[in-house]
Design a protein around this motif. Structure first.
Motif, PDB file in Angstrom:
ATOM      1  N   LEU A  44       9.039   2.706  -6.326  1.00  0.00           N
ATOM      2  CA  LEU A  44       8.553   3.687  -7.291  1.00  0.00           C
ATOM      3  C   LEU A  44       8.815   5.110  -6.803  1.00  0.00           C
ATOM      4  CD1 LEU A  44       5.169   1.960  -8.255  1.00  0.00           C
ATOM      5  CD2 LEU A  44       7.313   1.960  -9.545  1.00  0.00           C
ATOM      6  N   GLN A  45       8.655   5.332  -5.500  1.00  0.00           N
ATOM      7  CA  GLN A  45       8.980   6.645  -4.939  1.00  0.00           C
ATOM      8  C   GLN A  45      10.466   6.949  -5.088  1.00  0.00           C
ATOM      9  OE1 GLN A  45       7.541   6.770  -0.910  1.00  0.00           O
ATOM     10  NE2 GLN A  45       5.427   6.371  -1.511  1.00  0.00           N
ATOM     11  N   MET A  46      11.300   5.923  -4.941  1.00  0.00           N
ATOM     12  CA  MET A  46      12.741   6.105  -5.112  1.00  0.00           C
ATOM     13  C   MET A  46      13.068   6.505  -6.545  1.00  0.00           C
ATOM     14  SD  MET A  46      15.646   4.483  -6.479  1.00  0.00           S
ATOM     15  CE  MET A  46      15.209   2.751  -6.586  1.00  0.00           C
ATOM     16  N   ILE A  47      12.402   5.867  -7.516  1.00  0.00           N
ATOM     17  CA  ILE A  47      12.618   6.212  -8.922  1.00  0.00           C
ATOM     18  C   ILE A  47      12.271   7.676  -9.173  1.00  0.00           C
ATOM     19  CG2 ILE A  47      11.723   5.827 -11.257  1.00  0.00           C
ATOM     20  CD1 ILE A  47      11.457   2.858 -10.526  1.00  0.00           C
ATOM     21  N   ALA A  59       6.875   4.468 -13.559  1.00  0.00           N
ATOM     22  CA  ALA A  59       6.647   4.763 -12.142  1.00  0.00           C
ATOM     23  C   ALA A  59       5.340   5.508 -11.918  1.00  0.00           C
ATOM     24  CB  ALA A  59       7.815   5.581 -11.582  1.00  0.00           C
ATOM     25  N   PHE A  60       4.779   6.095 -12.949  1.00  0.00           N
ATOM     26  CA  PHE A  60       3.453   6.709 -12.855  1.00  0.00           C
ATOM     27  C   PHE A  60       2.344   5.709 -13.192  1.00  0.00           C
ATOM     28  CE2 PHE A  60       5.522  11.013 -13.848  1.00  0.00           C
ATOM     29  CZ  PHE A  60       5.504  11.399 -12.523  1.00  0.00           C
ATOM     30  N   GLN A  61       2.595   4.818 -14.138  1.00  0.00           N
ATOM     31  CA  GLN A  61       1.535   3.909 -14.586  1.00  0.00           C
ATOM     32  C   GLN A  61       1.228   2.806 -13.581  1.00  0.00           C
ATOM     33  OE1 GLN A  61       1.494   3.020 -19.104  1.00  0.00           O
ATOM     34  NE2 GLN A  61       3.562   3.819 -18.753  1.00  0.00           N
ATOM     35  N   LEU A  62       2.242   2.271 -12.932  1.00  0.00           N
ATOM     36  CA  LEU A  62       1.989   1.196 -11.963  1.00  0.00           C
ATOM     37  C   LEU A  62       1.188   1.683 -10.753  1.00  0.00           C
ATOM     38  CD1 LEU A  62       5.326  -0.863 -12.034  1.00  0.00           C
ATOM     39  CD2 LEU A  62       3.128  -1.425 -13.086  1.00  0.00           C
ATOM     40  N   PRO A  63       1.514   2.836 -10.150  1.00  0.00           N
ATOM     41  CA  PRO A  63       0.645   3.330  -9.072  1.00  0.00           C
ATOM     42  C   PRO A  63      -0.776   3.618  -9.548  1.00  0.00           C
ATOM     43  CG  PRO A  63       2.748   4.467  -9.019  1.00  0.00           C
ATOM     44  CD  PRO A  63       2.720   3.665 -10.285  1.00  0.00           C
ATOM     45  N   ALA A  64      -0.913   4.075 -10.796  1.00  0.00           N
ATOM     46  CA  ALA A  64      -2.257   4.323 -11.327  1.00  0.00           C
ATOM     47  C   ALA A  64      -3.069   3.032 -11.357  1.00  0.00           C
ATOM     48  CB  ALA A  64      -2.161   4.923 -12.730  1.00  0.00           C
ATOM     49  N   LEU A  66      -2.655   0.476  -9.359  1.00  0.00           N
ATOM     50  CA  LEU A  66      -2.982   0.134  -7.973  1.00  0.00           C
ATOM     51  C   LEU A  66      -4.087   1.032  -7.418  1.00  0.00           C
ATOM     52  CD1 LEU A  66       0.640  -0.479  -6.623  1.00  0.00           C
ATOM     53  CD2 LEU A  66      -1.170  -2.196  -6.839  1.00  0.00           C
ATOM     54  N   VAL A  67      -4.048   2.315  -7.769  1.00  0.00           N
ATOM     55  CA  VAL A  67      -5.104   3.232  -7.318  1.00  0.00           C
ATOM     56  C   VAL A  67      -6.450   2.791  -7.878  1.00  0.00           C
ATOM     57  CG1 VAL A  67      -5.993   5.588  -7.487  1.00  0.00           C
ATOM     58  CG2 VAL A  67      -3.578   5.208  -6.970  1.00  0.00           C
ATOM     59  N   ASP A  68      -6.481   2.406  -9.149  1.00  0.00           N
ATOM     60  CA  ASP A  68      -7.728   1.944  -9.759  1.00  0.00           C
ATOM     61  C   ASP A  68      -8.281   0.711  -9.049  1.00  0.00           C
ATOM     62  OD1 ASP A  68      -7.838   3.930 -11.660  1.00  0.00           O
ATOM     63  OD2 ASP A  68      -6.874   2.750 -13.231  1.00  0.00           O
ATOM     64  N   LEU A  69      -7.392  -0.163  -8.607  1.00  0.00           N
ATOM     65  CA  LEU A  69      -7.833  -1.396  -7.952  1.00  0.00           C
ATOM     66  C   LEU A  69      -8.321  -1.149  -6.530  1.00  0.00           C
ATOM     67  CD1 LEU A  69      -4.971  -3.744  -9.194  1.00  0.00           C
ATOM     68  CD2 LEU A  69      -7.390  -3.932  -9.808  1.00  0.00           C
ATOM     69  N   ASN A  70      -7.886  -0.045  -5.931  1.00  0.00           N
ATOM     70  CA  ASN A  70      -8.277   0.284  -4.565  1.00  0.00           C
ATOM     71  C   ASN A  70      -9.704   0.803  -4.513  1.00  0.00           C
ATOM     72  OD1 ASN A  70      -6.473   0.306  -2.030  1.00  0.00           O
ATOM     73  ND2 ASN A  70      -5.034   0.760  -3.692  1.00  0.00           N
ATOM     74  N   GLY A  71     -10.280   0.710  -3.335  1.00  0.00           N
ATOM     75  CA  GLY A  71     -11.543   1.380  -3.091  1.00  0.00           C
ATOM     76  C   GLY A  71     -11.286   2.804  -2.623  1.00  0.00           C
ATOM     77  N   SER A  72     -12.351   3.528  -2.369  1.00  0.00           N
ATOM     78  CA  SER A  72     -12.222   4.894  -1.847  1.00  0.00           C
ATOM     79  C   SER A  72     -12.528   4.878  -0.350  1.00  0.00           C
ATOM     80  CB  SER A  72     -13.196   5.824  -2.564  1.00  0.00           C
ATOM     81  OG  SER A  72     -12.886   5.909  -3.932  1.00  0.00           O
ATOM     82  N   PRO A  73     -11.779   5.617   0.460  1.00  0.00           N
ATOM     83  CA  PRO A  73     -10.612   6.433   0.098  1.00  0.00           C
ATOM     84  C   PRO A  73      -9.368   5.569  -0.066  1.00  0.00           C
ATOM     85  CG  PRO A  73     -11.002   6.583   2.446  1.00  0.00           C
ATOM     86  CD  PRO A  73     -12.121   5.739   1.893  1.00  0.00           C
ATOM     87  N   ILE A  74      -8.410   6.080  -0.800  1.00  0.00           N
ATOM     88  CA  ILE A  74      -7.175   5.335  -1.024  1.00  0.00           C
ATOM     89  C   ILE A  74      -6.260   5.490   0.187  1.00  0.00           C
ATOM     90  CG2 ILE A  74      -7.296   5.516  -3.524  1.00  0.00           C
ATOM     91  CD1 ILE A  74      -5.287   7.798  -3.373  1.00  0.00           C
ATOM     92  N   PRO A  75      -5.354   4.531   0.416  1.00  0.00           N
ATOM     93  CA  PRO A  75      -4.437   4.624   1.564  1.00  0.00           C
ATOM     94  C   PRO A  75      -3.576   5.880   1.514  1.00  0.00           C
ATOM     95  CG  PRO A  75      -4.417   2.417   0.616  1.00  0.00           C
ATOM     96  CD  PRO A  75      -5.208   3.273  -0.324  1.00  0.00           C
ATOM     97  N   GLY A  76      -3.188   6.350   2.677  1.00  0.00           N
ATOM     98  CA  GLY A  76      -2.429   7.590   2.774  1.00  0.00           C
ATOM     99  C   GLY A  76      -1.031   7.521   2.199  1.00  0.00           C
ATOM    100  N   ASN A  77      -0.481   6.299   2.030  1.00  0.00           N
ATOM    101  CA  ASN A  77       0.895   6.209   1.528  1.00  0.00           C
ATOM    102  C   ASN A  77       1.015   6.603   0.057  1.00  0.00           C
ATOM    103  OD1 ASN A  77      -0.534   3.972   0.713  1.00  0.00           O
ATOM    104  ND2 ASN A  77       1.037   2.477   1.249  1.00  0.00           N
ATOM    105  N   TYR A  78      -0.111   6.854  -0.602  1.00  0.00           N
ATOM    106  CA  TYR A  78      -0.051   7.342  -1.983  1.00  0.00           C
ATOM    107  C   TYR A  78       0.197   8.849  -2.051  1.00  0.00           C
ATOM    108  CZ  TYR A  78      -1.807   2.953  -3.940  1.00  0.00           C
ATOM    109  OH  TYR A  78      -1.946   1.653  -4.333  1.00  0.00           O
ATOM    110  N   MET A  79       0.002   9.545  -0.945  1.00  0.00           N
ATOM    111  CA  MET A  79       0.067  11.002  -0.980  1.00  0.00           C
ATOM    112  C   MET A  79       1.462  11.524  -1.313  1.00  0.00           C
ATOM    113  SD  MET A  79      -2.901  12.336  -0.710  1.00  0.00           S
ATOM    114  CE  MET A  79      -3.550  10.970  -1.660  1.00  0.00           C
ATOM    115  N   GLU A  80       2.506  10.749  -0.971  1.00  0.00           N
ATOM    116  CA  GLU A  80       3.859  11.181  -1.318  1.00  0.00           C
ATOM    117  C   GLU A  80       4.050  11.193  -2.834  1.00  0.00           C
ATOM    118  OE1 GLU A  80       7.043   9.267   0.740  1.00  0.00           O
ATOM    119  OE2 GLU A  80       5.941   9.172   2.639  1.00  0.00           O
TER     120      GLU A  80
END
Length: 305
Positions: A44-47, A59-64, A66-80
């Motif tokens: 998705l980052q490549m796209i 490429a915006f909707q799929l990370p969204a 995954l973010v919703d499914l995560n707890g807080s705080p979210i992993p750092g690899n989302y920051m890119e």
């Protein structure tokens, strides 16, 4: 597929299948979230980084999702991805806007503290300002703004609130529409509930103390609500049009879900508001009354004199 995205219907079903797989698998086993992140986020980052515009909404909707499914705080690899999201050019393509806002809302809900770092909140509000200035995207701008109000404390947003009102009043003054007014009322109600009537009144008056606006307009000037986004099967070509991933959507949350007794809550708010502004109201009434007395005296006495 990225090198030659020529079949929009196939592309949509491909991403929809991925969204469904994430949804069903992670609902049954949340530990799989990290596996999906490892396999999907680099692609998705490549796209996004290689500007495959046809796939930007996906490429915006799929990370969204995954973010919703995560707890807080979210992993750092989302920051890119978050950094790409905040680039000014990201929201200039209308087809990207709903998906971009969807992901931005997910970040705001799960990583509110990270927003107050490295100037990110200024960038988020810059996106709001860009979106709210146009009738075609103003509703999406309010989605961003309302999510900021819901998830950040007043101490964080206080230095920005005057700029927010200026942007809203400017749009209200020069390009008022029914849809915009409805969204503005929702925003004002959210400020009222989250931070109290005094904050709402004082921040508005600090920006526009001598101006009042009305939501009424002649019927011929009213605008219709924007039409629904067309079905992906009706989309011609591969560019521009946003297509919603059904399985990557999120359930709406009640911003006042913590209020157990709405009647008592509103009663308390109004009591507080009246106590705070009682003296101000009394002085205003006396001033107005004195002006009326002087006016009537002048109208009565002037002919005699």
């Amino acid at each position: 597929v990225c090198e030659n995205p020529k079949n929009p219907v196939f592309n949509h079903y491909m991403f929809e299948a991925v969204a469904l797989l994430i949804k069903r698998a992670c609902e049954q086993d949340p530990s799989l979230i990290s596996s999906f992140e490892t396999s999907l986020l680099p692609s998705l980052q490549m796209i996004l980084s290689t500007d495959v515009r046809e796939f930007f909404p996906y490429a915006f909707q799929l990370p969204a999702e995954l973010v919703d499914l995560n707890g807080s705080p979210i992993p750092g690899n989302y920051m890119e991805i978050f950094a790409i999201l905040l680039l000014p050019e990201s929201c200039k393509k209308s087809g990207n806007v709903p998906a971009l806002v969807r992901l931005l809302q997910a970040f705001l809900r799960k990583a509110p503290h990270e927003l107050n770092q490295q100037g990110r909140l200024s960038s988020v509000l810059g996106i709001f300002n860009t979106l709210v200035s146009s009738p075609s995207t103003d509703e999406q701008g309010f989605y961003v703004l309302n999510t900021v109000i819901e998830n950040l404390g007043y101490d964080v947003i206080s230095s920005y609130i005057s700029h927010i009102w200026v942007a809203l009043f400017k749009r209200l003054q020069y390009n008022k529409t029914v849809k915009f007014i409805k969204s503005l009322v929702v925003f004002m109600s959210l400020i009222f509930v989250k931070h109290g009537p005094e904050k709402l009144a004082t921040t508005m008056n600090a920006v526009q103390p001598d101006h009042s606006y009305t939501s009424s307009r002649p019927e011929e000037d009213r605008v219709e609500e924007d039409p629904e986004v067309p079905d992906f099967g009706e989309t011609v070509g591969c560019s521009a049009t946003f297509v919603h991933l059904y399985n990557a959507g999120r359930k709406e949350e009640d911003p006042v879900r913590d209020i157990s007794d709405p009647k008592q809550f509103w009663l308390h708010l109004w009591q507080t508001f009246l106590l705070v502004h009682l003296e101000y109201t009394r002085e205003s009434l006396m001033k107005m009354l004195n002006q009326q007395i002087k006016l009537h005296y002048f109208n009565f006495a002037a002919p005699i004199i």
